[in-house]
Each structure stands twice: as C-alpha cells, then as structure tokens.
Design an enzyme around this catalytic site. Sequence first.
Site, PDB file in Angstrom:
ATOM      1  N   LYS A  47       3.831   1.230   9.837  1.00 51.80           N
ATOM      2  CA  LYS A  47       4.056   2.465   9.093  1.00 51.80           C
ATOM      3  C   LYS A  47       3.531   3.661   9.875  1.00 51.80           C
ATOM      4  CE  LYS A  47       3.012   0.185   5.027  1.00 51.80           C
ATOM      5  NZ  LYS A  47       2.375   0.091   3.738  1.00 51.80           N
ATOM      6  N   ARG A  68       4.137 -12.537  10.064  1.00 57.39           N
ATOM      7  CA  ARG A  68       4.875 -11.299  10.006  1.00 57.39           C
ATOM      8  C   ARG A  68       6.225 -11.471  10.680  1.00 57.39           C
ATOM      9  NH1 ARG A  68       2.816  -6.017   9.224  1.00 57.39           N
ATOM     10  NH2 ARG A  68       0.847  -6.512   8.266  1.00 57.39           N
ATOM     11  N   GLU A 110       0.881  -1.162   0.000  1.00 54.56           N
ATOM     12  CA  GLU A 110       0.000   0.000   0.000  1.00 54.56           C
ATOM     13  C   GLU A 110       0.920   1.213   0.000  1.00 54.56           C
ATOM     14  OE1 GLU A 110      -3.463   1.928   2.817  1.00 54.56           O
ATOM     15  OE2 GLU A 110      -2.816  -0.123   3.191  1.00 54.56           O
TER      16      GLU A 110
HETATM   17  P1  ATP Z   1       1.579  -1.590   8.081  1.00 52.53           P
HETATM   18  O1  ATP Z   1       0.661  -2.460   8.863  1.00 52.53           O
HETATM   19  O2  ATP Z   1       2.815  -1.177   8.784  1.00 52.53           O
HETATM   20  O3  ATP Z   1       0.889  -0.444   7.400  1.00 52.53           O
HETATM   21  P2  ATP Z   1       1.242  -3.320   5.916  1.00 52.53           P
HETATM   22  O4  ATP Z   1       1.368  -4.745   6.191  1.00 52.53           O
HETATM   23  O5  ATP Z   1      -0.129  -2.770   5.833  1.00 52.53           O
HETATM   24  O6  ATP Z   1       2.130  -2.513   6.923  1.00 52.53           O
HETATM   25  P3  ATP Z   1       1.578  -3.291   3.109  1.00 52.53           P
HETATM   26  O7  ATP Z   1       2.112  -2.207   2.262  1.00 52.53           O
HETATM   27  O8  ATP Z   1       0.147  -3.611   3.030  1.00 52.53           O
HETATM   28  O9  ATP Z   1       2.008  -2.956   4.600  1.00 52.53           O
HETATM   29  O10 ATP Z   1       2.456  -4.602   2.898  1.00 52.53           O
HETATM   30  C1  ATP Z   1       2.824  -5.137   1.655  1.00 52.53           C
HETATM   31  C2  ATP Z   1       3.144  -6.590   1.845  1.00 52.53           C
HETATM   32  O11 ATP Z   1       4.205  -6.767   2.765  1.00 52.53           O
HETATM   33  C3  ATP Z   1       1.962  -7.344   2.406  1.00 52.53           C
HETATM   34  O12 ATP Z   1       1.822  -8.550   1.680  1.00 52.53           O
HETATM   35  C4  ATP Z   1       2.326  -7.572   3.835  1.00 52.53           C
HETATM   36  O13 ATP Z   1       1.700  -8.708   4.319  1.00 52.53           O
HETATM   37  C5  ATP Z   1       3.842  -7.677   3.775  1.00 52.53           C
HETATM   38  N1  ATP Z   1       4.427  -7.298   5.058  1.00 52.53           N
HETATM   39  C6  ATP Z   1       4.263  -6.120   5.705  1.00 52.53           C
HETATM   40  N2  ATP Z   1       4.907  -6.129   6.889  1.00 52.53           N
HETATM   41  C7  ATP Z   1       5.509  -7.341   6.995  1.00 52.53           C
HETATM   42  C8  ATP Z   1       6.323  -7.961   7.990  1.00 52.53           C
HETATM   43  N3  ATP Z   1       6.641  -7.339   9.120  1.00 52.53           N
HETATM   44  N4  ATP Z   1       6.767  -9.213   7.756  1.00 52.53           N
HETATM   45  C9  ATP Z   1       6.450  -9.839   6.621  1.00 52.53           C
HETATM   46  N5  ATP Z   1       5.686  -9.320   5.649  1.00 52.53           N
HETATM   47  C10 ATP Z   1       5.206  -8.082   5.823  1.00 52.53           C
HETATM   48 MG    MG Z   2      -1.687  -3.089   4.516  1.00 56.13          MG
END
Ligand code: ATP
Ligand code: MG
Length: 565
Positions: A280, A270, A46
């Site tokens: 984020k 995660r 995102e």
């Molecule tokens: P946040 O919750 O911090 O906003 P997010 O998971 O919403 O992070 P995205 O941009 O949606 O961030 O993530 C893109 C991809 O990266 C998704 O498939 C997500 O599952 C993966 N991802 C994000 N954080 C992690 C993590 N800590 N470990 C493994 N994969 C991750």
């Molecule tokens: Mg997300």
Amino acid sequence: MSEDLKSKEIQPTEGQEKSLNFIEEIIETDLASGKYKTIITRFPPEPNGYLHIGHASSICLNFGLTLKYGGYTNLRFDDTNPITEETEYVESIKEDVRWLGFEWKHELYASDYFDTLYEYAIRLINKGLAYIDDSASEEIAEQKGTPTSVGHRNQFAERSVEENLRLFEAMKDGKYKDGEKVLRAKIDMNSPNMLMRDPIIYRIKHAHHHRTGDKWCIYPMYDFAHGQSDSIENITHSICTMEFVPHREVYDWLIHNLEIFPSHQYEFARRNLSHTVMSKRRLLQLVNEGHVTGWDDPRMPTISGLRRRGYTPESIRDFANRIGIAKRENTVDVGLLEFCAREHLNKAALRRMVVFDPLKVVITNYAGEGETLRAENNPENPNGGEREISFSNELYIEHEDFMEEPPKKYFRLAPGQMVRLKYAYIIKCDEVVKDNAGNIVQLNCSHFPESRSGADTSGIKVKGTLHWVNAKDCVKVQVNEYDRLFGVEDPSGSEGDFRNYINPDSLQVDENALAEPALKDAVINDRFQFLRKGYFTLEKDSAADKLIFNKTVGLKDSWAKESKK
Ligand code: ATP
Ligand code: MG
C-alpha cells in the site's frame, strides 16, 4: 500463458473437482471432531489504503470457507493505528468486498474493542504479567538482545501491580507525552522468538482517531489487538499471511493468559502479481506522485482499478481460486489474471463493432437508403439476443485491414480482392482513391447482393471477415488502451527505485474511433467485445457527448507471443 503458470500450484477453476487446501483440511478435521460446530472467519483490512488483488485472495479464502462449510465471515477494520486510517478507505473497502460478491455478517472495528482491550490489559497487570516501562525505545530494543544473545529485564519490570495499575491509568488519562511510557507484557526475555521478549502492548499516542476521536491517547499494538479481537468475535480460524508466523506464539500466550475464547491463527503465503507493486505504501506513492490518476486508475492492481478497467468479479474470484493457497510465497504472472478475464468476458461480453483508425469505403453498386441487419450479441451465449445494425453505401473499415500491395495469404482487403463484412455482405475492392499527397482516403467497392449473412446464395468463398461501421450513423468515441504499468516482472525486487521501471507508454488514448450506435446506450459495468479488438467497458468519466471506453484485455495474450519471438 507462461510456463510457470502451468505449474502444479495452479488449481482447477470453480466447479471443477479439486483437492482440499490445507486450511480446508484443518476445518474438516475440526468439524468432524466436534471442536467447532460453526466456522467463523474474518477479513481484517487496515483502512490505510485501497484493496488490491492480493487482498482479493484473502477475501475469497475467508468468505469462501464459510460459504462452503456454513458459519459466517466478519469484516473487521483493523484500525488500531490512529494516524493512517481514513473513512474514505473504509468506504472503498466495503464497496470492493461487496463488488467481489461477498456479504459479511458483522461490520466491526478493532477500535470498538478499545474498552475491552483496556480491561484485558488491566487483567494482565493484575496477574503480574504486564508492566509499565519508562525506557526510551532504543533502550528497550537494546535490552531485548539479539536472536543469538539473551535479553535482560530492567528495573521497571520489578514494579508492583499497584504501581503498574496507577501508571497505566495515568497513561490513559493523558498524563504523559508520546513515548514516555509503554505497557509491556512480561513473557520471556530469553525466548528465541524476539517477539516474546516482553513485547510492547500499549503505547501513548496523542492522536485523533477516525472513530473514537480524542477519547484515547493510548493505543494497543497489533499483537495486543488482533488475537483479542478474534477472540471477542469467537473467530475459529484466523487466517493471515506468513509474516505473522512469529506472532502466533504471542497470540497464543495472550489468549491463554487472558483466559478468553481460543481462536487459532493459520498462515498462508502472500500472493504477488508480476509487473506491478502491491504494498500500500508504494501504491500510495504512485497516487500521490501522479504516476497514475488515483487508486482506481485502470492500470492499478487495486480492486477498484480492475473494476474500472472492466474486470468482472467472476474473473477475479476465478483467479483467486486457480492460484489457490500455499505456504510458499510466489509471484503469479499477470497473464493468468488476463486469461481469467478473457475466459469470463468471452461468455459475458456483448459483441460490438468499433473502427479505431477509419478508412472510408463506398459501395458503388448499393442502391437505396440502406437496410437494417440482425446481429447476434454473443455467439457464446444462446440467450444473448440480437441487435439491429444498419448498412448503407458509405462505411468505414480499419485502415490496417487494407493493403495496396498485399503479400501472399493476405486475406483482408486489397485491390481486386474480396472479404466479408461481418453480419453483412461480401465486398470487392475495385478502386483506391488517393489525395494529392498520395494517401489512401477512400476505397470504392462493389457488393454481392446475394451474399448477405444468413441468406448467402452467392456461392462465393472468402477467407477474411472484417468489422466495420456505417458512416451514416456511427458515433465518435474515445478508446483508452492500457499496457502494463511496469516494464519488468518484479519492480520492487529490481535494482534501484521501483519507480524507475514505470512503463512510460502504459496508456494510449485514441480519440477518433468510430462505433456502431448501439454503444450510445452503454452503461457502467456493461462489458463489450469490440470485434477483433479486445474487451472493453464504459469508462466512469464517459459522458453522453463524449463516450469513452477502457480496454480491459486483448483477445489473445500478446505478451506470450512477444516472448516467443
Ligand atoms: P500492506 O503491507 O500493503 O500494507 P497489509 O497486508 O498490511 O498490506 P492489510 O489491510 O493488513 O494489508 O491486509 C488485510 C488482509 O489481507 C490480511 O489478512 C493480509 O494478510 C491479507 N493480504 C494482504 N496482502 C495480501 C497478499 N498479497 N496476498 C494474500 N493476502 C494478503
Ligand atoms: Mg497490515
């Protein structure tokens, strides 16, 4: 390395024999059965922030699978929320994925599918599987029930297909205000899975979108965008993190009822890193409140921060590979990331000499203008080549490498004691010069001409070797040394606000270091080992008249020693 880093979950590194992870097992089965001929994955960020080390795990997994099994990986921006997404983030994400060493097949945006998704919604309405609900969000929540009690439908669920089609079009045409109406999938108000209880799939939001501008005032919810985007792209294995497990049922229901390409969702845990935060929202808070200088501050766990700090893509890929994937969420000690950096930098970094706290040394028996010595760039790399360094009768060594009254087994410099100067001669300290206040300001030493490195016939054995610079051509540089941004292992999970745990001493600036002149040629992305000091890289704000270096990581794990004390 702390004990839990040695746990079984840590897998061997690149190139070594390694058992398949559970997603590889699924893919091998799917290929063997002929279910798929080509594997297609996607990385779906995102664009509401910069990528961090957790994302690197997901990137290495998704791209790694198609590198291993053939096929390809798309980069898809999940930009269905018009409020938070910015072009700056899109650009940084692309830069970071490329820098990590991966190339996507198609650059795509969920917003490119808004027309198709709108058509899909109409398809559901026509099947009697979606309806417009006028209830306020609190009413909808209340009617949904709880995990232990059933939900119930309201009168809006009885609307005819024609009425739903008409209202949905009016929603799209901007006839209603935000929140006045939503489109809900008609699934099952008694499902034990709350997400299946007639989830909202479209909402009204009069907001400008970074790509579609003002074309839309209705936007699909995550559940009505993600699986469908996967399907449109023929994604075979859609990998996400564990919190999406309950969404899988909705994902499958929508794909089944829309009769579109059957993508499948698989979840892994995660990855969290110790001594930092990864959401984020929190990272943005650190930036906005000025706790760090920006998303790419070298103390941030972002890819851009790690890059600026001097981490290499190889070390981050190695890290992702070692921690592997699992179903159980865990926190990986940042010590493992630092270990991976050292492993690669030891092979990749050019050796250079920098004196941080200079103490002048005069070689009293050295005659002449000086001479040029050869110094290897990297003893770990046979093709690393050599550089020239100059030697003269005026040098600087590190203040801490001299002791006037040394304890036993002190192998550095002391009155009457001998050491080797790296790449050069053995010297002996003959005299300590002090100022009026009693501070040591200079050491008068003699050298042994026949002890030159590479041509030593002196027969003298010394135990200590010191780094040094030539006073006649060294250059002043600034050195930024970083410590952990947070003083505790899990700032988000600790009592109170995570910001209470910010380490006030996470940046130490030394403006008076002296470097050998070869460092004047340093460019961004050069990696150095400053002998006996650690690994360093050129800071992006460095300039020809003010050279600045960032410390990536020390030579040894100083924290492991700390904790054993
Ligand atoms: P946040 O919750 O911090 O906003 P997010 O998971 O919403 O992070 P995205 O941009 O949606 O961030 O993530 C893109 C991809 O990266 C998704 O498939 C997500 O599952 C993966 N991802 C994000 N954080 C992690 C993590 N800590 N470990 C493994 N994969 C991750
Ligand atoms: Mg997300």
